[in-house]
Design a protein around this motif. Structure first.
Motif, short mmCIF file in Angstrom:
data_model
loop_
_atom_site.label_atom_id
_atom_site.label_comp_id
_atom_site.label_asym_id
_atom_site.label_seq_id
_atom_site.Cartn_x
_atom_site.Cartn_y
_atom_site.Cartn_z
N LEU A 129 -8.70 5.00 9.07
CA LEU A 129 -9.32 5.16 10.38
C LEU A 129 -8.26 5.51 11.42
CD1 LEU A 129 -12.06 4.71 11.90
CD2 LEU A 129 -11.13 2.49 12.53
N PHE A 130 -7.15 4.79 11.35
CA PHE A 130 -6.07 5.02 12.29
C PHE A 130 -5.55 6.45 12.16
CE2 PHE A 130 -1.52 4.96 13.25
CZ PHE A 130 -1.59 4.59 14.58
N MET A 131 -5.43 6.91 10.90
CA MET A 131 -4.93 8.27 10.69
C MET A 131 -5.89 9.31 11.26
SD MET A 131 -1.99 8.32 9.64
CE MET A 131 -1.97 10.11 9.61
N SER A 132 -7.20 9.10 11.06
CA SER A 132 -8.11 10.12 11.58
C SER A 132 -8.10 10.11 13.11
CB SER A 132 -9.52 9.95 11.02
OG SER A 132 -10.01 8.69 11.35
N LEU A 133 -7.92 8.91 13.69
CA LEU A 133 -7.76 8.87 15.15
C LEU A 133 -6.54 9.68 15.57
CD1 LEU A 133 -8.52 5.20 16.23
CD2 LEU A 133 -9.74 7.27 16.86
N THR B 97 -2.26 15.67 1.10
CA THR B 97 -2.73 16.30 2.34
C THR B 97 -1.77 17.40 2.78
OG1 THR B 97 -3.68 14.22 3.01
CG2 THR B 97 -3.35 15.85 4.73
N ILE B 98 -0.49 17.05 2.84
CA ILE B 98 0.47 18.01 3.37
C ILE B 98 0.62 19.19 2.41
CG2 ILE B 98 2.91 18.32 3.94
CD1 ILE B 98 2.79 15.45 5.08
N LEU B 99 0.68 18.90 1.10
CA LEU B 99 0.82 20.00 0.15
C LEU B 99 -0.39 20.93 0.20
CD1 LEU B 99 2.40 18.19 -2.92
CD2 LEU B 99 3.45 19.91 -1.47
N ALA B 100 -1.59 20.33 0.25
CA ALA B 100 -2.79 21.17 0.30
C ALA B 100 -2.80 22.01 1.57
CB ALA B 100 -4.05 20.30 0.24
N GLY C 35 -8.22 20.78 8.88
CA GLY C 35 -8.17 20.87 7.41
C GLY C 35 -7.45 19.67 6.83
N MET C 36 -6.35 19.26 7.48
CA MET C 36 -5.61 18.10 6.98
C MET C 36 -6.45 16.84 7.10
SD MET C 36 -1.81 18.86 8.42
CE MET C 36 -1.05 17.37 7.84
N ALA D 71 0.81 -1.22 0.00
CA ALA D 71 0.00 0.00 0.00
C ALA D 71 0.84 1.27 0.00
CB ALA D 71 -0.93 0.00 1.21
N LEU D 72 2.17 1.11 -0.05
CA LEU D 72 3.02 2.29 0.10
C LEU D 72 2.68 3.42 -0.88
CD1 LEU D 72 5.32 3.48 1.74
CD2 LEU D 72 6.89 2.65 0.00
N PRO D 73 2.46 3.14 -2.18
CA PRO D 73 2.19 4.25 -3.10
C PRO D 73 0.98 5.07 -2.68
CG PRO D 73 2.49 2.21 -4.32
CD PRO D 73 2.46 1.84 -2.88
N MET D 74 -0.06 4.37 -2.20
CA MET D 74 -1.27 5.10 -1.82
C MET D 74 -1.06 5.90 -0.54
SD MET D 74 -3.93 2.19 -2.85
CE MET D 74 -2.75 0.92 -2.57
N ILE D 75 -0.29 5.30 0.39
CA ILE D 75 -0.03 6.03 1.64
C ILE D 75 0.79 7.28 1.33
CG2 ILE D 75 1.16 5.90 3.86
CD1 ILE D 75 0.48 2.91 3.91
N VAL D 76 1.81 7.10 0.47
CA VAL D 76 2.64 8.26 0.11
C VAL D 76 1.81 9.33 -0.58
CG1 VAL D 76 4.52 9.03 -1.38
CG2 VAL D 76 4.80 6.99 0.01
#
Lengths: 264, 309
Positions: free
Chosen positions: B286-290, B93-96, B225-226, B82-87
């Protein structure tokens, strides 16, 4: 409520050097007229207190003197400081406030260290020399009689100080800029009697080198510390005289009633 | 006296109302907690099945970049990297957020400190309207305006991280702005007055006092926002290209966690590895939003301590 004739006024002439004076100052909040024809001369290196009931306009008037009413109220008339009308639109308001400092009713230190609070205005004005900053920090805290209490915690948050200490910090912060005139808007009304008396001692010391104008609700305070007193009522200045005269032999009935408590 | 004694010990209409009201509140809260727990359990059980039942190594899932859940490589291991999608998700997100934050804070400062009442009154509904526009509309605008624009300037297909970033920029801008406005408004008036009375200019007051006092709130706004950008699926899916490739540059087609989920979830069969692998992606989301939520909590708490001291 008793009604008084606002045309009955007694404004005594000051035969001392004048630090700042107002000439026919009018203040409007929208449509309501808050200050009528206020003309006063404030003597240099003296403490003048402004007394009067709540809503009598004394704080509003005080705030005119360093243009803190900008954008809040419409101020007309002349305010003369060093032969310049500082109420004019062309005046640099930031420069006005550097020479005419103000301390508010509620202690309002920034959420920074004690040191950064004092040095805030100096740094804003481009003073970056370390020795100079240290010197000003020490002298202004000493002048405000706070140095001995905080000299070991200069990097502690200013909000950790007690209310009275915070208020003296605010005074120190104002005098760090070496203003000519210090305006105080009920500086002790949120403090206990011990802190209040410390503030009063501080002000008396400061009056040797600063012109002080103080708004107060506390008539004992006015009579204790001030050299001159002005009595405000409903936006009018009723009486202005040396403090000892106002409190012992007022010229106007309204002043007498207010001082004796038989008012309103 | 006896009458009062008995009445003191008896329940009345008022006390029963208290119990009833409490019972309603607790049952509502209980239902919400139950729902959250169910969702967590469901996603976790499905998402972890990839590793427990299908034998994919968790570390490989996070670090490998081949995503062909239907196939096996030459050693017989399923290709679920899943690395490409995570990257890609993190990049957009960060650029925006980087792009949107200066604009958003600038707009918020304008609305709270500089504009007169009329200007602020006009801007408030504009910002709120931007929040309310459905994401498919943003995606459609991105697809028909931004993608051709980028294709024209940089060549290639025009799909990619850059297009995704620009669409997300417009989407998170109002979120960050309105939260920043709230945080700037909550800076006590007396800070501002103290600073002005010390002869500070308007700029010095904004920069050194107001923005500093509002900093925890502003940071929270950016993180919200992120979180929105990270979770946005539809609009991103329309402009990102949807190719599970390691992004080589900002204009090569890529795929985020969310866009992969929306495009693939209908094409897989429940219980098979390709389906489970998508649930694993959902688990990562889900983990990231947590995590975003925890960061917001942490900042909030630190800000409070600072103000109390």
């Amino acid at each position: 409520m008793k009604t008084y004739d606002f045309n009955q006024q007694y404004i005594s002439k000051i035969d001392k050097e004048i630090a700042i004076s107002t000439d026919n100052v009018q203040v409007h909040y929208g449509k309501s007229h808050a200050i009528f024809d206020a003309s006063l001369d404030f003597p240099r290196f003296q403490i003048t207190s402004l007394i009067g009931a709540s809503g009598s306009g004394k704080s509003t008037y005080l705030r005119c003197l360093n243009r803190m009413n900008d954008k809040i109220a419409q101020v007309d008339g002349k305010i003369l400081y060093r032969n310049t009308d500082i109420n004019s639109k062309k005046i640099n308001v930031y420069e006005v406030r550097r020479h005419i400092g103000m301390v508010f009713q509620r202690p309002n230190p920034f959420a920074k260290s004690i040191k950064d609070n004092i040095l805030f205005a100096l740094r804003n004005n481009g003073i970056n020399d370390k020795n100079e900053l240290q010197k000003r920090l020490e002298t202004s805290l000493k002048d405000a009689a706070l140095w001995d209490e905080v000299k070991d915690d200069l990097d502690k948050s200013a909000l950790a100080l007690s209310g009275g200490q915070q208020q003296r910090l605010c005074i120190a912060r104002s005098i760090a800029m070496h203003p000519d005139i210090l305006l105080l808007d009920e500086p002790a009304s949120a403090l206990d009697p011990i802190s209040t008396s410390k503030i009063e001692e501080t002000l008396e010391l400061l009056s040797k080198s600063y012109t002080i104008i103080i708004v107060t609700h506390n008539m004992q305070q006015a009579s204790r510390i001030s050299d001159y007193t002005a009595f405000f009522h409903m936006g009018h200045i009723i009486e202005y005289n040396e403090t000892k005269n106002i409190f012992t032999a007022p010229e106007i009935k309204a002043t007498e009633d207010y001082i004796s408590g038989d008012f309103g | 006296m006896d009458d009062i004694q008995t009445r003191l010990q008896k329940s009345s209409r008022a006390t029963r109302q208290d119990y009833f009201g409490k019972a309603i509140c607790y049952s509502c809260i209980g239902l919400i907690i139950l729902l959250v727990a169910c969702i967590l359990y469901f996603i976790a059980s499905k998402g972890l099945a990839t590793f427990t039942q299908n034998g994919v190594k968790f570390w490989n899932f996070l670090t490998q970049s081949d995503w062909k859940p239907g196939d096996v490589d030459k050693y017989g291991n399923p290709q679920v990297g899943a690395l490409p999608m995570i990257v890609t998700s993190f990049s957009v997100t960060i650029l925006a957020a980087l792009l949107a934050t200066p604009f958003a804070i600038g707009a918020a400062v304008f609305m709270t400190e500089i504009a007169n009442k009329k200007g602020a009154k006009f801007l408030q509904p504009v910002i709120e309207l931007l929040v309310g526009i459905p994401s498919v509309v943003y995606g459609f605008i991105g697809l028909s305006l931004i993608v051709p624009f980028i294709r024209g300037i940089f060549g290639g297909t025009g799909f990619g991280i850059l297009s995704g970033t620009l669409v997300l920029f417009v989407m998170v801008l109002p979120t960050i702005t309105s939260l920043s406005v709230d945080s700037l408004k909550s800076v006590p008036m007396h800070y501002c007055q103290a600073s002005l009375a010390l002869g500070a200019t308007r700029w010095q007051t904004i920069y050194k006092v107001i923005l500093k006092a509002a900093a925890p709130g502003l940071l929270t706004a950016v993180i919200f926002g992120m979180a929105r950008a990270f979770g946005e699926a539809l609009a991103v899916q329309m402009v990102i290209g949807n190719a599970v490739l390691m992004p080589k540059n900002l204009i090569s087609p890529a795929s985020t966690l969310t866009s992969k989920l929306t495009t693939e979830i209908g094409n897989t069969v429940m219980g098979t590895l390709p389906n489970n692998a998508l649930w694993s992606l959902a688990l990562v989301l889900l983990f990231m939003s947590l995590l975003f939520n925890l960061v917001v909590r942490f900042i909030g708490r630190r800000g409070n301590i600072k103000n109390e001291r």
